[in-house]
Motif scaffolding. Structure first.
Motif, PDB file in Angstrom:
ATOM      1  N   THR A  35     -30.857 -69.584  30.705  1.00  0.00           N
ATOM      2  CA  THR A  35     -31.205 -69.361  29.347  1.00  0.00           C
ATOM      3  C   THR A  35     -32.079 -70.315  28.917  1.00  0.00           C
ATOM      4  O   THR A  35     -31.996 -71.282  29.048  1.00  0.00           O
ATOM      5  CB  THR A  35     -29.901 -69.169  28.325  1.00  0.00           C
ATOM      6  OG1 THR A  35     -29.201 -68.444  28.777  1.00  0.00           O
ATOM      7  CG2 THR A  35     -30.442 -68.906  26.948  1.00  0.00           C
ATOM      8  N   GLY A  37     -35.327 -71.592  25.888  1.00  0.00           N
ATOM      9  CA  GLY A  37     -35.542 -71.439  24.781  1.00  0.00           C
ATOM     10  C   GLY A  37     -37.093 -71.710  24.654  1.00  0.00           C
ATOM     11  O   GLY A  37     -37.664 -72.162  25.217  1.00  0.00           O
ATOM     12  N   THR A  38     -37.679 -71.079  23.675  1.00  0.00           N
ATOM     13  CA  THR A  38     -39.061 -71.389  23.230  1.00  0.00           C
ATOM     14  C   THR A  38     -39.463 -72.045  21.909  1.00  0.00           C
ATOM     15  O   THR A  38     -38.802 -71.851  20.977  1.00  0.00           O
ATOM     16  CB  THR A  38     -39.824 -70.075  23.378  1.00  0.00           C
ATOM     17  OG1 THR A  38     -39.468 -69.343  22.108  1.00  0.00           O
ATOM     18  CG2 THR A  38     -39.357 -69.156  24.389  1.00  0.00           C
ATOM     19  N   SER A  77     -34.812 -67.309  22.080  1.00  0.00           N
ATOM     20  CA  SER A  77     -34.452 -67.736  23.287  1.00  0.00           C
ATOM     21  C   SER A  77     -34.379 -66.310  24.283  1.00  0.00           C
ATOM     22  O   SER A  77     -34.402 -65.420  23.725  1.00  0.00           O
ATOM     23  CB  SER A  77     -32.962 -68.360  23.529  1.00  0.00           C
ATOM     24  OG  SER A  77     -32.118 -67.501  22.898  1.00  0.00           O
ATOM     25  N   LYS A  79     -32.698 -64.851  28.130  1.00  0.00           N
ATOM     26  CA  LYS A  79     -32.147 -65.199  29.401  1.00  0.00           C
ATOM     27  C   LYS A  79     -32.823 -64.217  30.468  1.00  0.00           C
ATOM     28  O   LYS A  79     -33.403 -63.288  30.545  1.00  0.00           O
ATOM     29  CB  LYS A  79     -30.705 -64.442  29.502  1.00  0.00           C
ATOM     30  CG  LYS A  79     -30.081 -65.005  28.244  1.00  0.00           C
ATOM     31  CD  LYS A  79     -28.521 -64.480  28.264  1.00  0.00           C
ATOM     32  CE  LYS A  79     -27.589 -65.039  27.166  1.00  0.00           C
ATOM     33  NZ  LYS A  79     -26.371 -64.961  26.974  1.00  0.00           N
TER      34      LYS A  79
END
Length: 93
Positions: A35, A37-38, A77, A79
């Motif tokens: 996973t 995150g941005t 986020s 996955k």
């Protein structure tokens, strides 16, 4: 300047660089599920291998093979699942 990054106990490694268009990383993802995150919009290009991605605001995974790409909005986020080593280019815009 080239930066070295590693995540998830070394299962994702990349080299970062910057052009006039912005920052980018090029790297390898080992088989597994991760996973991310941005902070900025990300454009993920699959160079070799394939990724199954569960993108923000979606309920179904999509498969992205070599030569394809997907975008992820800033401050979210997503996955990914890799079943083989997969090479990618990520552009931060």
């Amino acid at each position: 300047m080239i930066t070295e990054n590693q995540y998830f106990d070394g299962n994702v490694k990349s080299l970062g660089y910057e052009t006039t268009e912005g920052k980018s990383t090029i790297g390898i993802i080992n088989p597994g599920e991760y996973t991310f995150g941005t902070a900025q919009k990300e454009i993920m290009h699959v160079i070799d291998g394939e990724l199954e991605a569960l993108l923000p605001e979606t309920t179904d995974r999509q498969t992205f093979k070599a030569g394809s790409n997907f975008e992820v909005p800033a401050n979210s986020s997503f996955k990914v699942k890799a079943t083989v080593q997969t090479a990618y280019l990520c552009q931060y815009r």
